[in-house]
Design a protein around this motif. Sequence first.
Motif, PDB file in Angstrom:
ATOM      1  N   ASN A  53      -1.497  -2.880   1.671  1.00  0.00           N
ATOM      2  CA  ASN A  53      -1.105  -1.473   1.397  1.00  0.00           C
ATOM      3  C   ASN A  53       0.525  -0.987   1.026  1.00  0.00           C
ATOM      4  O   ASN A  53       0.935   0.176   1.878  1.00  0.00           O
ATOM      5  CB  ASN A  53      -0.834  -1.631   3.179  1.00  0.00           C
ATOM      6  N   THR A  54       1.072  -2.198   0.198  1.00  0.00           N
ATOM      7  CA  THR A  54       2.322  -1.229  -0.759  1.00  0.00           C
ATOM      8  C   THR A  54       2.177  -1.336  -2.525  1.00  0.00           C
ATOM      9  O   THR A  54       1.560  -2.915  -2.326  1.00  0.00           O
ATOM     10  CB  THR A  54       3.461  -2.409  -0.395  1.00  0.00           C
ATOM     11  N   VAL A  72      -2.231  -0.616   7.754  1.00  0.00           N
ATOM     12  CA  VAL A  72      -1.659  -1.893   8.414  1.00  0.00           C
ATOM     13  C   VAL A  72      -1.911  -3.005   7.576  1.00  0.00           C
ATOM     14  O   VAL A  72      -3.496  -2.933   8.009  1.00  0.00           O
ATOM     15  CB  VAL A  72      -1.250  -1.436   9.738  1.00  0.00           C
ATOM     16  N   ALA A  73      -0.851  -3.755   6.816  1.00  0.00           N
ATOM     17  CA  ALA A  73      -2.277  -4.920   6.104  1.00  0.00           C
ATOM     18  C   ALA A  73      -1.486  -5.622   6.864  1.00  0.00           C
ATOM     19  O   ALA A  73      -0.074  -6.320   7.481  1.00  0.00           O
ATOM     20  CB  ALA A  73      -1.580  -4.757   4.868  1.00  0.00           C
ATOM     21  N   PRO A  74      -2.199  -7.144   6.929  1.00  0.00           N
ATOM     22  CA  PRO A  74      -1.469  -8.430   7.458  1.00  0.00           C
ATOM     23  C   PRO A  74      -0.763  -8.727   6.716  1.00  0.00           C
ATOM     24  O   PRO A  74      -0.275  -9.165   5.724  1.00  0.00           O
ATOM     25  CB  PRO A  74      -3.006  -9.242   7.103  1.00  0.00           C
ATOM     26  N   THR A  75      -0.157  -9.364   7.479  1.00  0.00           N
ATOM     27  CA  THR A  75       1.588 -10.401   6.651  1.00  0.00           C
ATOM     28  C   THR A  75       1.468 -11.460   7.383  1.00  0.00           C
ATOM     29  O   THR A  75       1.318 -12.097   8.499  1.00  0.00           O
ATOM     30  CB  THR A  75       3.119  -9.857   6.734  1.00  0.00           C
ATOM     31  N   GLU A  89      -5.890 -13.054   0.411  1.00  0.00           N
ATOM     32  CA  GLU A  89      -6.856 -12.321   0.225  1.00  0.00           C
ATOM     33  C   GLU A  89      -7.032 -10.240   0.083  1.00  0.00           C
ATOM     34  O   GLU A  89      -8.180 -10.021  -0.949  1.00  0.00           O
ATOM     35  CB  GLU A  89      -8.153 -12.948   1.284  1.00  0.00           C
ATOM     36  N   SER A  90      -6.238  -9.712   0.918  1.00  0.00           N
ATOM     37  CA  SER A  90      -6.281  -8.381   0.980  1.00  0.00           C
ATOM     38  C   SER A  90      -5.479  -7.761  -0.086  1.00  0.00           C
ATOM     39  O   SER A  90      -5.665  -7.063  -0.527  1.00  0.00           O
ATOM     40  CB  SER A  90      -5.463  -8.158   2.658  1.00  0.00           C
ATOM     41  N   THR A  91      -3.912  -8.908  -0.534  1.00  0.00           N
ATOM     42  CA  THR A  91      -4.026  -8.299  -1.390  1.00  0.00           C
ATOM     43  C   THR A  91      -4.105  -8.035  -2.920  1.00  0.00           C
ATOM     44  O   THR A  91      -4.071  -7.819  -3.423  1.00  0.00           O
ATOM     45  CB  THR A  91      -2.724  -9.155  -1.408  1.00  0.00           C
ATOM     46  N   ASP A  92      -5.431  -9.288  -2.870  1.00  0.00           N
ATOM     47  CA  ASP A  92      -5.894  -9.093  -4.290  1.00  0.00           C
ATOM     48  C   ASP A  92      -7.122  -8.653  -4.311  1.00  0.00           C
ATOM     49  O   ASP A  92      -6.917  -8.152  -5.356  1.00  0.00           O
ATOM     50  CB  ASP A  92      -6.542 -11.108  -3.798  1.00  0.00           C
ATOM     51  N   ASP A 128     -11.652   8.595  -4.745  1.00  0.00           N
ATOM     52  CA  ASP A 128     -12.130   7.566  -4.304  1.00  0.00           C
ATOM     53  C   ASP A 128     -10.406   7.481  -3.248  1.00  0.00           C
ATOM     54  O   ASP A 128      -9.797   6.964  -4.091  1.00  0.00           O
ATOM     55  CB  ASP A 128     -12.513   6.597  -4.840  1.00  0.00           C
ATOM     56  N   LEU A 129     -10.964   7.080  -1.890  1.00  0.00           N
ATOM     57  CA  LEU A 129      -9.596   7.164  -1.316  1.00  0.00           C
ATOM     58  C   LEU A 129      -8.850   5.871  -0.561  1.00  0.00           C
ATOM     59  O   LEU A 129     -10.134   5.311  -0.398  1.00  0.00           O
ATOM     60  CB  LEU A 129      -9.425   7.905   0.322  1.00  0.00           C
ATOM     61  N   ILE A 130      -7.927   5.504  -1.373  1.00  0.00           N
ATOM     62  CA  ILE A 130      -8.038   3.857  -1.511  1.00  0.00           C
ATOM     63  C   ILE A 130      -7.690   2.977  -0.336  1.00  0.00           C
ATOM     64  O   ILE A 130      -7.870   2.178  -0.359  1.00  0.00           O
ATOM     65  CB  ILE A 130      -6.810   3.301  -2.587  1.00  0.00           C
ATOM     66  N   ASN A 131      -6.612   3.822   0.532  1.00  0.00           N
ATOM     67  CA  ASN A 131      -6.325   3.593   1.519  1.00  0.00           C
ATOM     68  C   ASN A 131      -7.873   3.169   2.683  1.00  0.00           C
ATOM     69  O   ASN A 131      -7.579   2.117   3.632  1.00  0.00           O
ATOM     70  CB  ASN A 131      -6.115   4.652   2.651  1.00  0.00           C
TER      71      ASN A 131
END
Length: 273
Positions: A53-54, A72-75, A89-92, A128-131
Motif C-alpha cells: 500500500n505504499t 491496509v497492507a500486511p506487515t 506476495e502482496s508487495t510483489d 483502473d483503481l489500483i487501491n
Amino acid sequence: MKITRTFVLSGVALLALSGCSSATPQPEPSPSSSKISYADGLHAKVLSVETANTITVDVDGRTKEVRLLNVVAPTEHNNEFSGSCLVPESTDFLKQKLPEGTEVTLDFDDSRVGSSGYLEAAVYVGDDLINADVVREGFATTTFLSQRDEHYAPVSEAQQEAAREGRGIYSKDVECSLPHAIQLHLDRVHRADDSQNEEERIGLYKSASNFYNTLMSEAKSPDTWVGSIVTLDAVKDQLKELKNALGKNYYDVQGKSEREKQSEANEPIRPGS
C-alpha cells in the motif's frame, strides 16, 4: 468496476515577484521551489513500490511517498489475525501492477494526509483503481477515517469480493490466514468428538473455545462496517460453524463449559443447602 472521473490538471504556483525592477530578468521557477497542488487528477510516475500500500512517485521532478488511500497492507510486525500474512506476495503483486515508470493519476480525499503522516491518494492507471485491485486479490484489506471517505466504497466492495471468492488472506488453503486457523480448530473439534481419550478431548475443546473467545474479544462490533475489520466480517459464518460444532463443549471466558453449566442448573437442591 469502471470508475468514470473528471481529470483536473494540477497547477504549479509561480514564485512571488517583489522588490525587483521590471527590467531585471526573473529566473524560471524550479521544481524544488514551486508548490504542488494536491488536486484530483495529479499526474505522477512510479519510481518504486515499497509495500502493498505504499509507493514512491515522481511529481514534476520531486519525489513523494504515497500511501494507497483506504488500504491496509500486511506487515511482518503486525500481530493482528492475518495481519502479517502474505507480506512478500502482496508487495510483489503491486510491483507487477505498477512497474517502474508507470504513469499514474492521483485523486485525494478531503483529508489528503491521514493519521499516518503519509500523503494518501487513490491511485489510478487509466480508469483502473489500483487501491481496489490489491484488495480484490486478497493481498490487503480496507480501512476508513470517517463515514465521508470518498474512496472507501469501491475498496470495501473489492474486499467483499475477495472474501466471497476466498482469495489471499481469505483462503482456507493459506496457512497464515484466519480462515485457515478457524478451519484447523474446527477439524480438531471433530477429531475430539471421535477421541476416546477424555483428557485429549477436553483439551481440544478448550483450545478451540479459547481461540473463539480471543477472536471475538478482538472485534467488539465486526459488523459495524462491512469489510472494515480485517477478515472478521468475512468469516462470521465460519465462526458460527465452529461455535455450533463445540455445542455443549464450548468453554466460556471463565473456563466453564455449557455442559457443566447445564448440569449445575439441573442439579436438585439438597435440604439445608
